[in-house]
Enzyme design. Structure first.
Site, PDB file in Angstrom:
ATOM      1  N   GLU A  71       0.465  -1.222   0.266  1.00  0.00           N
ATOM      2  CA  GLU A  71       0.129  -0.334   0.010  1.00  0.00           C
ATOM      3  C   GLU A  71       1.064   1.671  -0.198  1.00  0.00           C
ATOM      4  O   GLU A  71       0.164   2.259   0.033  1.00  0.00           O
ATOM      5  CB  GLU A  71      -1.075   0.120   1.149  1.00  0.00           C
ATOM      6  N   HIS A  74       7.416   2.122  -0.872  1.00  0.00           N
ATOM      7  CA  HIS A  74       8.261   1.448  -0.445  1.00  0.00           C
ATOM      8  C   HIS A  74       8.433   0.336  -1.591  1.00  0.00           C
ATOM      9  O   HIS A  74       9.628  -0.217  -1.638  1.00  0.00           O
ATOM     10  CB  HIS A  74       7.626   0.437   1.032  1.00  0.00           C
TER      11      HIS A  74
END
Length: 139
Positions: A71, A74
């Site tokens: 989400e 990263h």
């Protein structure tokens, strides 16, 4: 006979088992030997390969791992920087097969990792061996 280091980021063990099986089978079927080293995640793979290269014990390297989109941003950092790090090593003259899967979900990873389906571990090992032959050709 070449000696190959398989560096694996063992974040998803069940997926890495499939990638490892494919890579090991490809290396062994080509008549070469291998060792495996494990690192925490994909970002550590280029560093581990760079450290191992200093030993002079390996002719080629295979990087294996799985990065699944989450989400946050990263995913982009890990996917991009691990690939950039491996590419930098190849531009420095190392032979590296990139078997880091970058996928949207686990189902995609399974299809790509499974030696009976996508066999991306085997493909990464085959790419490393092909580039090693090219390196040897150009001396």
């Amino acid at each position: 006979m070449a000696h190959v280091l398989i560096a694996e980021a063992r974040f998803y063990a069940h997926l890495n088992d499939m990638l490892l099986a494919g890579a090991r089978a490809a290396i062994e079927s080509a008549g070469h030997s291998h060792e495996t080293v494990t690192v925490p995640g994909a970002l550590e793979l280029p560093g581990a390969i760079a450290l191992a290269a200093e030993s002079g014990r390996f002719d080629a390297f295979v990087a294996l791992g799985v990065v699944i989109r989450g989400e946050t941003y990263h995913f982009e950092i890990v996917a991009g920087e691990s690939a950039r790090g491996l590419m930098a090593l190849t531009m420095d003259g190392l032979v590296v097969g990139n078997g880091i899967l970058t996928v949207e979900n686990e189902d995609q990873a399974v299809v790509r990792a499974d030696p009976k389906q996508g066999n991306k571990g085997g493909g990464a090992a085959e790419a490393a061996l092909a580039m090693l032959a090219l390196k040897q050709r150009f001396g």
